[in-house]
Design a protein around this motif. Structure first.
Motif, PDB file in Angstrom:
ATOM      1  N   GLN A   1      27.294  37.927  73.757  1.00  0.00           N
ATOM      2  CA  GLN A   1      27.035  39.491  74.826  1.00  0.00           C
ATOM      3  C   GLN A   1      25.443  39.801  73.705  1.00  0.00           C
ATOM      4  O   GLN A   1      25.283  40.087  72.625  1.00  0.00           O
ATOM      5  CB  GLN A   1      27.674  39.797  75.777  1.00  0.00           C
ATOM      6  N   PRO A   2      24.661  40.355  74.721  1.00  0.00           N
ATOM      7  CA  PRO A   2      23.357  41.223  74.816  1.00  0.00           C
ATOM      8  C   PRO A   2      24.260  42.173  73.865  1.00  0.00           C
ATOM      9  O   PRO A   2      25.515  43.117  74.357  1.00  0.00           O
ATOM     10  CB  PRO A   2      22.992  41.584  76.133  1.00  0.00           C
ATOM     11  N   GLY A   3      23.566  43.031  72.870  1.00  0.00           N
ATOM     12  CA  GLY A   3      24.212  44.617  71.939  1.00  0.00           C
ATOM     13  C   GLY A   3      24.970  43.518  70.839  1.00  0.00           C
ATOM     14  O   GLY A   3      25.179  44.747  69.657  1.00  0.00           O
ATOM     15  N   GLY A   4      25.678  42.484  70.495  1.00  0.00           N
ATOM     16  CA  GLY A   4      26.168  41.840  70.095  1.00  0.00           C
ATOM     17  C   GLY A   4      25.431  41.097  68.381  1.00  0.00           C
ATOM     18  O   GLY A   4      24.725  41.875  68.407  1.00  0.00           O
ATOM     19  N   SER A   5      26.765  40.650  67.612  1.00  0.00           N
ATOM     20  CA  SER A   5      26.535  40.817  66.339  1.00  0.00           C
ATOM     21  C   SER A   5      27.120  39.091  65.945  1.00  0.00           C
ATOM     22  O   SER A   5      27.790  38.186  66.464  1.00  0.00           O
ATOM     23  CB  SER A   5      27.185  41.491  65.788  1.00  0.00           C
TER      24      SER A   5
ATOM     25  N   GLY B   1      14.706  45.889  61.169  1.00  0.00           N
ATOM     26  CA  GLY B   1      16.194  47.223  61.734  1.00  0.00           C
ATOM     27  C   GLY B   1      16.995  46.313  62.126  1.00  0.00           C
ATOM     28  O   GLY B   1      17.935  47.218  62.474  1.00  0.00           O
ATOM     29  N   ARG B   2      16.532  45.013  62.964  1.00  0.00           N
ATOM     30  CA  ARG B   2      18.183  44.801  63.785  1.00  0.00           C
ATOM     31  C   ARG B   2      18.531  43.666  62.254  1.00  0.00           C
ATOM     32  O   ARG B   2      20.357  43.315  62.552  1.00  0.00           O
ATOM     33  CB  ARG B   2      17.522  44.561  65.110  1.00  0.00           C
ATOM     34  N   PHE B   3      18.223  43.403  62.111  1.00  0.00           N
ATOM     35  CA  PHE B   3      18.607  42.174  61.564  1.00  0.00           C
ATOM     36  C   PHE B   3      18.144  41.898  59.500  1.00  0.00           C
ATOM     37  O   PHE B   3      17.424  43.062  59.384  1.00  0.00           O
ATOM     38  CB  PHE B   3      17.244  40.223  61.474  1.00  0.00           C
ATOM     39  N   THR B   4      19.180  41.348  58.962  1.00  0.00           N
ATOM     40  CA  THR B   4      19.851  41.912  57.654  1.00  0.00           C
ATOM     41  C   THR B   4      18.997  40.104  56.918  1.00  0.00           C
ATOM     42  O   THR B   4      20.332  40.190  57.179  1.00  0.00           O
ATOM     43  CB  THR B   4      20.244  42.564  57.024  1.00  0.00           C
TER      44      THR B   4
ATOM     45  N   LEU C   1      21.282  35.481  57.742  1.00  0.00           N
ATOM     46  CA  LEU C   1      21.100  35.994  57.987  1.00  0.00           C
ATOM     47  C   LEU C   1      22.213  37.310  59.049  1.00  0.00           C
ATOM     48  O   LEU C   1      22.405  36.271  59.712  1.00  0.00           O
ATOM     49  CB  LEU C   1      20.247  35.841  59.468  1.00  0.00           C
ATOM     50  N   GLN C   2      22.303  38.113  58.993  1.00  0.00           N
ATOM     51  CA  GLN C   2      23.065  39.038  59.805  1.00  0.00           C
ATOM     52  C   GLN C   2      22.128  39.758  61.024  1.00  0.00           C
ATOM     53  O   GLN C   2      21.090  40.259  60.902  1.00  0.00           O
ATOM     54  CB  GLN C   2      23.340  40.220  59.277  1.00  0.00           C
ATOM     55  N   MET C   3      22.533  39.668  62.102  1.00  0.00           N
ATOM     56  CA  MET C   3      21.605  39.182  63.566  1.00  0.00           C
ATOM     57  C   MET C   3      22.928  40.845  64.339  1.00  0.00           C
ATOM     58  O   MET C   3      23.521  40.086  64.418  1.00  0.00           O
ATOM     59  CB  MET C   3      21.693  38.855  64.216  1.00  0.00           C
ATOM     60  N   ASN C   4      22.114  42.486  64.523  1.00  0.00           N
ATOM     61  CA  ASN C   4      22.705  43.057  65.028  1.00  0.00           C
ATOM     62  C   ASN C   4      21.445  43.376  66.438  1.00  0.00           C
ATOM     63  O   ASN C   4      20.402  43.075  66.663  1.00  0.00           O
ATOM     64  CB  ASN C   4      22.982  43.797  64.131  1.00  0.00           C
ATOM     65  N   SER C   5      22.653  43.780  67.473  1.00  0.00           N
ATOM     66  CA  SER C   5      22.226  44.570  67.845  1.00  0.00           C
ATOM     67  C   SER C   5      21.071  43.297  68.803  1.00  0.00           C
ATOM     68  O   SER C   5      19.841  43.484  69.044  1.00  0.00           O
ATOM     69  CB  SER C   5      20.946  45.315  68.197  1.00  0.00           C
TER      70      SER C   5
END
Length: 118
Positions: free
Chosen positions: A13-17, A68-71, A83-87
């Protein structure tokens, strides 16, 4: 031979990781920069993030759209890049590919689907 195998794609869902993984083999992983690309339907493949090798200090670079959202990170002991994906946003929906240039030849994984939708 060089192999890159991605995993971790899912519907979120949007906002998820999500965290994507790419297991590499067939080359000296620690010696090479690694990248994540993505390709959305009807669009060109685009660079998402890159991490340098150890000699490059594991420096990272990101597309403006994910800054700022992915690492991106790497574990040289496991020959794996993450690849950590947030927001997450709907516009992040794409097939995500792992990439390495080994001896000037580009190699790609098979891709993993990330879908961001409510």
């Amino acid at each position: 031979q060089v192999q890159l195998v991605e995993s971790g794609g899912d519907l979120v869902q949007p906002g998820g990781s999500l965290r994507l993984s790419c297991k590499a083999s067939g080359f000296t992983f620690s010696s090479y920069a690694m990248s994540w690309y993505r390709q959305a339907p009807g669009k060109e493949r685009e660079l998402v993030a890159t991490i340098a090798n150890a000699n490059g200090g594991d420096r990272t670079n990101y597309a403006d759209s994910v800054q700022g959202r992915f690492t991106i990170s790497r574990d040289n002991a496991k020959n794996t890049v993450y690849l950590q994906m947030n927001s997450l946003k709907p516009e992040d929906t794409a097939v995500y590919y792992c990439n390495a240039y080994v001896r000037l030849t580009p190699y790609w994984g098979q891709g993993t689907q990330v879908t961001v939708s409510s």
